[in-house]
Scaffold this motif. Structure first.
Motif, mmCIF file in Angstrom:
data_model
loop_
_atom_site.group_PDB
_atom_site.id
_atom_site.type_symbol
_atom_site.label_atom_id
_atom_site.label_comp_id
_atom_site.label_asym_id
_atom_site.label_seq_id
_atom_site.Cartn_x
_atom_site.Cartn_y
_atom_site.Cartn_z
ATOM 1 N N GLY A 198 0.816 -1.214 0.000
ATOM 2 C CA GLY A 198 0.000 0.000 0.000
ATOM 3 C C GLY A 198 0.846 1.260 0.000
ATOM 4 N N ASP A 199 1.920 1.260 0.792
ATOM 5 C CA ASP A 199 2.826 2.417 0.819
ATOM 6 C C ASP A 199 3.485 2.629 -0.540
ATOM 7 O OD1 ASP A 199 2.210 2.742 3.475
ATOM 8 O OD2 ASP A 199 3.999 1.705 4.212
ATOM 9 N N LYS A 200 3.842 1.531 -1.186
ATOM 10 C CA LYS A 200 4.480 1.647 -2.501
ATOM 11 C C LYS A 200 3.493 2.183 -3.536
ATOM 12 C CE LYS A 200 8.071 0.778 -3.088
ATOM 13 N NZ LYS A 200 9.275 1.647 -3.107
ATOM 14 N N THR A 249 1.118 4.305 -2.929
ATOM 15 C CA THR A 249 1.069 5.745 -2.666
ATOM 16 C C THR A 249 2.272 6.451 -3.272
ATOM 17 O OG1 THR A 249 -0.121 5.347 -0.594
ATOM 18 C CG2 THR A 249 0.960 7.478 -0.838
ATOM 19 N N GLU A 250 3.415 5.787 -3.242
ATOM 20 C CA GLU A 250 4.647 6.369 -3.773
ATOM 21 C C GLU A 250 4.643 6.398 -5.299
ATOM 22 O OE1 GLU A 250 9.476 5.560 -3.384
ATOM 23 O OE2 GLU A 250 8.045 4.421 -2.153
ATOM 24 N N SER A 260 -0.150 8.985 -8.477
ATOM 25 C CA SER A 260 -0.487 10.353 -8.098
ATOM 26 C C SER A 260 -1.499 10.348 -6.959
ATOM 27 C CB SER A 260 -1.066 11.104 -9.295
ATOM 28 O OG SER A 260 -2.328 10.548 -9.657
ATOM 29 N N ALA A 261 -1.627 11.498 -6.308
ATOM 30 C CA ALA A 261 -2.580 11.622 -5.202
ATOM 31 C C ALA A 261 -4.014 11.411 -5.674
ATOM 32 C CB ALA A 261 -2.443 12.994 -4.548
ATOM 33 N N ALA A 307 -4.004 7.168 -6.425
ATOM 34 C CA ALA A 307 -3.467 6.251 -5.405
ATOM 35 C C ALA A 307 -4.526 5.724 -4.436
ATOM 36 C CB ALA A 307 -2.327 6.924 -4.643
ATOM 37 N N PRO A 308 -5.431 6.559 -3.889
ATOM 38 C CA PRO A 308 -6.435 6.015 -2.959
ATOM 39 C C PRO A 308 -7.301 4.924 -3.578
ATOM 40 C CG PRO A 308 -6.358 8.406 -2.793
ATOM 41 C CD PRO A 308 -5.525 8.034 -3.978
ATOM 42 N N LYS A 314 -5.073 1.733 -4.200
ATOM 43 C CA LYS A 314 -4.777 1.074 -2.922
ATOM 44 C C LYS A 314 -5.993 0.299 -2.428
ATOM 45 C CE LYS A 314 -2.360 3.231 0.267
ATOM 46 N NZ LYS A 314 -1.958 4.093 1.415
ATOM 47 N N GLU A 357 -8.210 6.059 2.722
ATOM 48 C CA GLU A 357 -7.981 7.282 1.951
ATOM 49 C C GLU A 357 -9.096 7.507 0.938
ATOM 50 O OE1 GLU A 357 -4.053 7.295 0.256
ATOM 51 O OE2 GLU A 357 -3.160 6.516 2.107
ATOM 52 N N ASP A 359 1.814 5.240 -14.228
ATOM 53 C CA ASP A 359 0.904 6.124 -13.495
ATOM 54 C C ASP A 359 -0.088 6.807 -14.426
ATOM 55 O OD1 ASP A 359 -0.185 7.774 -11.425
ATOM 56 O OD2 ASP A 359 1.103 9.402 -12.107
#
Length: 749
Positions: free
Chosen positions: A184-186, A188-189, A192-193, A196-197, A200, A209, A426
Motif C-alpha cells: 500500500g505504501d508503494k 502511494t509512492e 499520483s494523489a 493512489a487512494p 490502494k 484514503e 501512473d
C-alpha cells in the motif's frame, strides 16, 4: 465429489438456520435426532442422498451449539469485568474520533481495544502490553453479530496507559499483513494523489484514503460497484487470471498460483469473501495439478462449510453472503446465459476485431446478470435499497477496473525494483481511474439510480421479477424464456418507478426526518418544491449522501433551499456532500462570527444564492409553503446561537428549533406569536434542557419527532419523554423507526 457437495451444503444450511432462527439448545437436540437418523440410514442402501443430507444437517446444528457454548465461553466470562491483563497487539493501531483502536488478544480471546488519546503510547503489532481494561461483549454493545462474524467477540476499553512488557517470540504471522502495508505504501509512492487512494483500495482493500473522498465513495455505493474496492472473490479472480495470462495454464502456473493466493488471503486479513474465493481457486489449482475435473459447486459449498466451521458467526457476515450468492448465481446460470447471448450475436462474433470485443462484452454481461440473480434480494434485505443502474455501471467499468488492478499491481511490484519504470504506468492508470470516476459521477446523479425498498412499488417489482424468473424456468425454449423474463422485468421496473414518482408527488406536503444517527436532516417537499433543514449526522454514511439518495429515489435531483439552523457537525457535516450530489438553488443560515465559511465558499462555487440571518425575521412563501425563519435569539452558548424554522402549509404547522435550550425557547415565545402546531422536532435531540413545559403549553403539539442516534449524552432524556407524554404528544424517534415520513394532503395527515 457430489457427496462432499451435499454434506458441505447442508452443513452450511444448518449453520445459517441456527444463526438466524434456532436457539442453540433446540439446534443441539435437532442435530442429535438427525445424527440418529443418519446412523439408521447407513443400513438402507437406497437412500444415499438423504444419508448425506442428514449428516450435513446434524454436524452443522451440533457444531453451532458447541462453538457458542465452548469457544465463546472465555469471552462471556470476561464480559462486564474490569481487570489488569496481559495482551498481545495483533495489528497496527487505527485512528478513531477520540483516540486509537487496536486489535488485541488477551486470555485466549480477540478484542477490539479502544484507548483515548491522552492514554495512548506507541504500539506495534507483536508487542505485549499490560493494561487495565473494561470488557463488554460486542454483540451486547452493538446489538448485532457483526464483530462476532469477523472473530472479535469483545470490546475492551482502556482505563489507563498501556505498559510495554515485551514482544511475541514468533512474528512470522505478521509478515503477510506487513507485506500488504508495504504494498500500500508503494502504491502511494508510485501513483499520483488522484489515483493512489482508488488503486490502494482496489488492490489491498484499504479504503481509508478513498473514504476521504465522500463524493466518489458515495457514487460507488449508488452505482453498485463499491464491492470492487472491498477485496473479494473478484480480486482473487483478477490475480489468478493475471498469473495464468503471464505463465500459461500448465502445471507450473498452478504451482506458483497456490502460494500467491495464500499470501494474498493473508495480506487482506483472511476476510470471509476472500477466503471463500481463495479456497475455490486453490481447488482449481489442485484439479489442474492432479489432472482431475474441477467441480465448481463442490468447491463453493466446501469453502463455505470450512469458513462456517472455523466461525459459525460468519454466516451473518454480509460480505460472505453476497460473495456466496454471486458465485452461486454464476455457477448456475452463466454458462447457459452466455451461450444464449453468443447465439443472438453469432454473425457479429465472426468478425475478427469486433468479435473479440463483443465476446468480452457479452461474457461480462452474462457474468454480471448471473451474479445479480441472488445478490439483488440480499442487497435489498441487508442495505434496504437496490442500485437500478448497477448493471450498466458494471458493463461500462468492469474492463477498466480489471486493467486498473493488473496495471496497478504490476506498477507497485516494479516500484520495489526500479521506480522509474513503475512511474511510467501512473499516467494510463490515472486515465482509467478518471474514466471510472466520470462514469459513476454521471450515472450516480440520475433520478432513481438507487431506490429504497421501503417503497411498496419497489417491493412489488422485486417480488414480481423473481416470480417471473421462477415461471420462466418452466418455459422449455431458452430464448423465449429469457426474452419473457427480461421483458417482464424491465416493464415492471418502469411501472414501479412511475408509481414511485407519482407517490412522491401525490401528497400536497411531506415532512421527512431521515435517520442520520445522532444528528438532524429534515426534508420537506410540496409538489416539485424541495427544502432541506439541516444536514448532519453520526452514521458511517454521510448525511448528505443519505439525503441525496432519498431524494434521488423519489426522482428529485434539486434542492430549492438548504436551511441550516447552526453549524455544529451533527447538523451540517453533510452539507458539502449534498452540494456535490444535487443542484442546490439557495442556502439560508444564521450569520455567526467565525462559523460556516467553508459551506459559504462551497455554496458560492456552486452558484447557490446565500441568505444570512442577523436580526430580522425572514418570511418565505414558496411552493405553497410558508417559512418563518427566526434568527439567533441569544449571543452566548454553543447551542443557543441558532436559527429556528416555522413551516406552515394550509392548516399544518411544524416547528424546528435546532439545539435551542429552554431559556432561549422563552425568548422565542416572546419574539414571535406562534400558532398551535401539529408537529415539532424536539430540540437538541431530546435533551432535558430543551422542549420545555412552557414551549409545549404554548404550542400544544400533536406529535413530536426526536432525531437521535447512539450517543453518550443520554438523549433522549427521560424528562423530555415524560413531558411529551404528559402533554399528550405522540413521539416518533428516528433511532427506533428509521426515516419518519409524515404526509399532509391538505385536510389530514
Amino acid at each position: 465429489m457430489r457427496k462432499l457437495a451435499l454434506t458441505a451444503g447442508f452443513f452450511s444450511a444448518a449453520i445459517f438456520v441456527s444463526q438466524y432462527l434456532l436457539p442453540p439448545d433446540i439446534g443441539l437436540y435437532s442435530g442429535l435426532a438427525l445424527l440418529l437418523l443418519f446412523i439408521a440410514l447407513l443400513f438402507i442402501k437406497r437412500l444415499k442422498v438423504l444419508r448425506y443430507i442428514s449428516l450435513g444437517l446434524a454436524l452443522g446444528l451440533i457444531w453451532n451449539f458447541i462453538y457458542i457454548s465452548i469457544a465463546l465461553k472465555p469471552a462471556r466470562e470476561l464480559d462486564g469485568l474490569t481487570k489488569t491483563v496481559t495482551a498481545a497487539v495483533l495489528a497496527p493501531p487505527e485512528d478513531t474520533d477520540y483516540g486509537k483502536s487496536v486489535l488485541i488478544r488477551t486470555e485466549g480471546v480477540k478484542a477490539r481495544l479502544y484507548i483515548y488519546n491522552e492514554d495512548y503510547t506507541e504500539l506495534h503489532e507483536g508487542d505485549e502490553i499490560s493494561i487495565r481494561l473494561r470488557f463488554v461483549l460486542t454483540s451486547k454493545k452493538t446489538g448485532t453479530e457483526y464483530y462476532n462474524s469477523i472473530g472479535i467477540p469483545l470490546f475492551a476499553y482502556a482505563e489507563g496507559r498501556p505498559e510495554l512488557t515485551g514482544s511475541l517470540p514468533f512474528k512470522l504471522r505478521f509478515i503477510p499483513a506487513r507485506a500488504g502495508r508495504k504494498l500500500g505504501d508503494k502504491i502511494t509512492e508510485v501513483f499520483s494523489a488522484y489515483s493512489a487512494p482508488f488503486i490502494k483500495a482496489l488492490i489491498t482493500g484499504d479504503r481509508a484514503e478513498l473514504r476521504d473522498n465522500n463524493f466518489i465513495y458515495s457514487m460507488m455505493n449508488v452505482t453498485g460497484i463499491i464491492h470492487c474496492v472491498s477485496v473479494s472473490g473478484m480480486h482473487v479472480a483478477f490475480l489468478a487470471g493475471l498469473l495464468y495470462f503471464l505463465l500459461g495454464k500448465g502445471r507450473l502456473s498452478s504451482v506458483i498460483c497456490v502460494p500467491v493466493i495464500l499470501l494474498f488471503m493473508a495480506m487482506t486479513g483472511f476476510s470471509p469473501s476472500v477466503v471463500r474465493a481463495g479456497i475455490m481457486q486453490l481447488a482449481v489449482c489442485a484439479a489442474n495439478l492432479t489432472r482431475r475435473e474441477y467441480d465448481g459447486r463442490t468447491a463453493l459449498f466446501f469453502s463455505l462449510a470450512l469458513l462456517l466451521a472455523v466461525n459459525p458467526f460468519s454466516a451473518q457476515n454480509a460480505g460472505l453472503q453476497l460473495s456466496f450468492a454471486a458465485t452461486l448465481g454464476i455457477l448456475l446460470f452463466n454458462e447457459r446465459l452466455s451461450q444464449y447471448l453468443f447465439g443472438i450475436f453469432k454473425k457479429p462474433l465472426s468478425v475478427k476485431l469486433l468479435g473479440k470485443a463483443l465476446r468480452w462484452l457479452l461474457s461480462a454481461l452474462s457474468v454480471s446478470l448471473s451474479a445479480m440473480v441472488f445478490t439483488i434480494p440480499l442487497t435489498a434485505i441487508i442495505f434496504e435499497r437496490v442500485s437500478v443502474i448497477a448493471q450498466l455501471t458494471n458493463l461500462l467499468t468492469l474492463w477498466a477496473l480489471s486493467l486498473c488492478f493488473i496495471l496497478g499491481l504490476i506498477a507497485a511490484l516494479l516500484g520495489f525494483i526500479f521506480m522509474p519504470a513503475a512511474v511510467i504506468l501512473d499516467y494510463p492508470v490515472e486515465m482509467l481511474v478518471k474514466f471510472i470516476y466520470a462514469v459513476i459521477s454521471v450515472l450516480g446523479r440520475l433520478p432513481f439510480a438507487s431506490v429504497y425498498t421501503d417503497s411498496i412499488y419497489i417491493r412489488f417489482w422485486l417480488v414480481f421479477i423473481y416470480a417471473s424468473f421462477s415461471a420462466a424456468l418452466f418455459i422449455r425454449d431458452l430464448r423465449h424464456r429469457l426474452a419473457c423474463f427480461l421483458t417482464a422485468s424491465l416493464a415492471s421496473l418502469l411501472i414501479a418507478l412511475s408509481f414511485s414518482l407519482i407517490e412522491g408527488n401525490r401528497d400536497a406536503f411531506v415532512f421527512t426526518a431521515l435517520n442520520v444517527g445522532q444528528g438532524q436532516c429534515i426534508i420537506i417537499t410540496a409538489r416539485d418544491y424541495t427544502a432541506v433543514i439541516d444536514c448532519g449526522g453520526s452514521l458511517s454514511q454521510n448525511a448528505g449522501d443519505l439525503a441525496a439518495d432519498y431524494l434521488s429515489s423519489l426522482g428529485r435531483t434539486r434542492v430549492d433551499n438548504l436551511m441550516l439552523t447552526h453549524y455544529h457537525q451533527d447538523h451540517s457535516n453533510g452539507a458539502e456532500e449534498l452540494f456535490k450530489r444535487l443542484e442546490i438553488e439557495a442556502l439560508t443560515a444564521p450569520l455567526i462570527e467565525g462559523e460556516g465559511e467553508e459551506i459559504f465558499d462551497l455554496a458560492r462555487a456552486e452558484g447557490a444564492e446565500i441568505t444570512l440571518l442577523t436580526d430580522e425575521i425572514l418570511n418565505l412563501n414558496v411552493g405553497g409553503i410558508s417559512f418563518v425563519l427566526i434568527p439567533p435569539l441569544d449571543t452566548v452558548g454553543e447551542n443557543e446561537i441558532g436559527m429556528s424554522v416555522l413551516c406552515s402549509f394550509n392548516e399544518f404547522d411544524c416547528l424546528v428549533t435546532g439545539d435551542m435550550n429552554s431559556q432561549t425557547e422563552l425568548r422565542l415565545l416572546e419574539r414571535l406569536r406562534l400558532p398551535d402546531i401539529e408537529l415539532m422536532v424536539a430540540g437538541h435531540h431530546g435533551s432535558k434542557y430543551s422542549s420545555s413545559e412552557d414551549l409545549l403549553n404554548a404550542l400544544k403539539p400533536e406529535a413530536a419527532i426526536i432525531s437521535v442516534g447512539k450517543n453518550s449524552y443520554g438523549h433522549p432524556s427521560a424528562e423530555v419523554l415524560d413531558r411529551l407524554a404528559d402533554n399528550g404528544v405522540t413521539v416518533y424517534r428516528t433511532d427506533e423507526r428509521g426515516n419518519i415520513r409524515i404526509s399532509y394532503n391538505g385536510e389530514e395527515y
